[in-house]
Design an enzyme around this catalytic site. Sequence first.
Site, PDB file in Angstrom:
ATOM      1  N   GLY A   1       0.825  -1.210   0.000  1.00 39.16           N
ATOM      2  CA  GLY A   1       0.000   0.000   0.000  1.00 39.16           C
ATOM      3  C   GLY A   1       0.856   1.257   0.000  1.00 39.16           C
ATOM      4  O   GLY A   1       2.084   1.207   0.135  1.00 39.16           O
TER       5      GLY A   1
ATOM      6  N   SER B   1      -0.381 -11.267  -2.757  1.00 34.28           N
ATOM      7  CA  SER B   1       0.861 -10.612  -3.182  1.00 34.28           C
ATOM      8  C   SER B   1       2.104 -11.415  -2.823  1.00 34.28           C
ATOM      9  O   SER B   1       3.203 -11.131  -3.308  1.00 34.28           O
ATOM     10  CB  SER B   1       0.976  -9.230  -2.535  1.00 34.28           C
ATOM     11  OG  SER B   1      -0.110  -8.415  -2.878  1.00 34.28           O
TER      12      SER B   1
ATOM     13  N   CYS C   1      -3.712  11.075   9.647  1.00 29.38           N
ATOM     14  CA  CYS C   1      -2.819  11.994   8.942  1.00 29.38           C
ATOM     15  C   CYS C   1      -3.114  13.464   9.234  1.00 29.38           C
ATOM     16  O   CYS C   1      -2.196  14.248   9.503  1.00 29.38           O
ATOM     17  CB  CYS C   1      -2.890  11.734   7.440  1.00 29.38           C
ATOM     18  SG  CYS C   1      -4.570  11.485   6.820  1.00 29.38           S
TER      19      CYS C   1
ATOM     20  N   ARG D   1     -11.987  16.591   0.862  1.00 33.25           N
ATOM     21  CA  ARG D   1     -11.040  16.010  -0.091  1.00 33.25           C
ATOM     22  C   ARG D   1     -10.920  16.957  -1.282  1.00 33.25           C
ATOM     23  O   ARG D   1     -11.923  17.409  -1.816  1.00 33.25           O
ATOM     24  CB  ARG D   1     -11.588  14.658  -0.562  1.00 33.25           C
ATOM     25  CG  ARG D   1     -10.619  13.846  -1.378  1.00 33.25           C
ATOM     26  CD  ARG D   1      -9.581  13.143  -0.549  1.00 33.25           C
ATOM     27  NE  ARG D   1     -10.121  11.994   0.159  1.00 33.25           N
ATOM     28  CZ  ARG D   1      -9.436  11.304   1.060  1.00 33.25           C
ATOM     29  NH1 ARG D   1      -8.187  11.663   1.380  1.00 33.25           N
ATOM     30  NH2 ARG D   1      -9.978  10.278   1.678  1.00 33.25           N
TER      31      ARG D   1
ATOM     32  N   HIS E   1      -1.563  17.013   2.398  1.00 32.48           N
ATOM     33  CA  HIS E   1      -2.742  17.681   2.938  1.00 32.48           C
ATOM     34  C   HIS E   1      -2.410  19.142   3.216  1.00 32.48           C
ATOM     35  O   HIS E   1      -1.249  19.495   3.460  1.00 32.48           O
ATOM     36  CB  HIS E   1      -3.154  17.046   4.273  1.00 32.48           C
ATOM     37  CG  HIS E   1      -3.791  15.702   4.141  1.00 32.48           C
ATOM     38  ND1 HIS E   1      -4.029  15.091   2.947  1.00 32.48           N
ATOM     39  CD2 HIS E   1      -4.273  14.856   5.101  1.00 32.48           C
ATOM     40  CE1 HIS E   1      -4.610  13.918   3.161  1.00 32.48           C
ATOM     41  NE2 HIS E   1      -4.771  13.753   4.460  1.00 32.48           N
TER      42      HIS E   1
END
Lengths: 329, 329
Positions: free
Chosen positions: A11, A36, A122, A229, A236
Amino acid sequence: MKKIAVVGCTGAVGMTMLELLENTAYEVVCMASQRSAGKRLKVGDSEHLIEPFSVEGCATCDIVFLCVSGSFALEYGERLAQSSYVIDNSSAFRYADHVPLLVPPINGQRYAGEKLIANPNCSSAIALMVLGPLHDEYQLESAIISTYQAASGAGQPAMEELRERARSFTDYGDNDSAEHFAHNLAFNVIPQVDSFEDNGYTREEMKVVWELRKVLGEPDLAISTTAVRVPTLRSHAEALSLRFTKPVQSLDRVRQLLAAAAGVEVVDTPATGSYPMPMTSTYKHAVEVGRIRYNLIYKEHGLDMFISGDQLLRGAALNAFEIMQLLPD
Amino acid sequence: MKKIAVVGCTGAVGMTMLELLENTAYEVVCMASQRSAGKRLKVGDSEHLIEPFSVEGCATCDIVFLCVSGSFALEYGERLAQSSYVIDNSSAFRYADHVPLLVPPINGQRYAGEKLIANPNCSSAIALMVLGPLHDEYQLESAIISTYQAASGAGQPAMEELRERARSFTDYGDNDSAEHFAHNLAFNVIPQVDSFEDNGYTREEMKVVWELRKVLGEPDLAISTTAVRVPTLRSHAEALSLRFTKPVQSLDRVRQLLAAAAGVEVVDTPATGSYPMPMTSTYKHAVEVGRIRYNLIYKEHGLDMFISGDQLLRGAALNAFEIMQLLPD
């Protein structure tokens, strides 16, 4: 040599952690789902063989970094923490009283050896880099925060979706369906990040409220947030309106204070077009802060400012990396 | 039949005004600089011959709509108003005591026949559609506003620049220069709209403060703003944190109130992904309002909401069109 497992290595956050671990003294084990496993993952100059996730495999590691879903973390987090230090990037344990939520430059000193540690959201982590030193100096009374959040928060495929749609954009009519966001994000802004709570706030918005309170150690701090968003890729930005108990004597003092804070870069000469932006904060370890001015309502008891920080670094993997550095040898 | 001159007809706002004037009872005269004069302008099913701007030409018109620079307006506005009604889209006269600043659904009733009338800033006009009815009901005490402003505010070429850069984007490194913004806007947000004032706020931010006060008739209203350019094309969005003197008993009452307001559309069923967005408000005459919830700090004395409105319509040409409808026959 300490051994670290990066679980969910394929990711966006996992990959960023692998980049940070390049050329360090850690031995790295990459783990992902069965799907994976066996593939090879190239990161910088290294190539990693992806191993299938297993509790036993993790148990051979000193540190396990979980960059997986909240439900996965909830299922395995406590168990893995019986043998290793576990840093969980999901929100699964962030609000549990027995689990420390750490932003090392801000509250790292409160770490008391717990085996399971939560990595913040975040938007919280980025804001806290600036709020921490200001709270220490002026005592934060309230914060109103509006975010400008990048696609990366929704993962690598979401970033690709945004790039692709921006390239092929003709009109909104063609673009209403979206796979990785609630709506098309190209040339649009979406006032929804995560799902809605009963009080009309999104979970993302409430995460910021809960996490700022926990990390600053102020359980009743007055905070209100709007999380939006926007069509940016991996940094950000946030507009902060802050009210303080103590008066702020000078903006130069604020700039000095923030310039001296770890992980913060003051970018604040607006007359020359210098202020925080996703374009300049992307790939940067520090959070940019600028547009520092007295809030017009709170006067000397308030500051408005604009910040921008790399969502995958300061907002996720870099904070986790700094948590690892707090762990006992 | 009333005759109207649209001065600056080739710009984004001028073109939008021509679209609104299609199939109305107004006779339209298109005027622009010498450079565009003689060319033909196609709008909808009509084709207009562009005439060179002249004071004499304007004097033959009942109404002159100026969508030109502030310095041009300053030079000609008062003179043109000696013979015609003049609606000026620039900020040149907005803060002059003798010039009414009108948002017809909010303060149109205060119009007293003045010949020179100012059209508000786009962010102000869009916010006021929602703030007006709320102020009437609950008495606004303070407003904190963060904007998400579209490229169209910087004109038609700026919209093209954004489209082109979004299409060709590879990395921020390639994209730092920009012609129509302070920086590249593709996949970026820029916390600067207009130039900076001595207090650290941009002129755009102060315009919102000054204009909200003037239109609401509250010269001391407490307002603080952050104006941010985002990579959208022609609809602005704004996050509002509002504090009221009177308590707000129910959110349903707020929704009813706003649904009944002229030029406002309540888009507020977040559970189904329905909330204001540039994607849905573009080309719409009404301002979308949603994400209506109690502010977590002010509790029943505060509301947070998100709004989005077409910058060229509600934020400029449509408001001017509604001002024309106030003028005496």
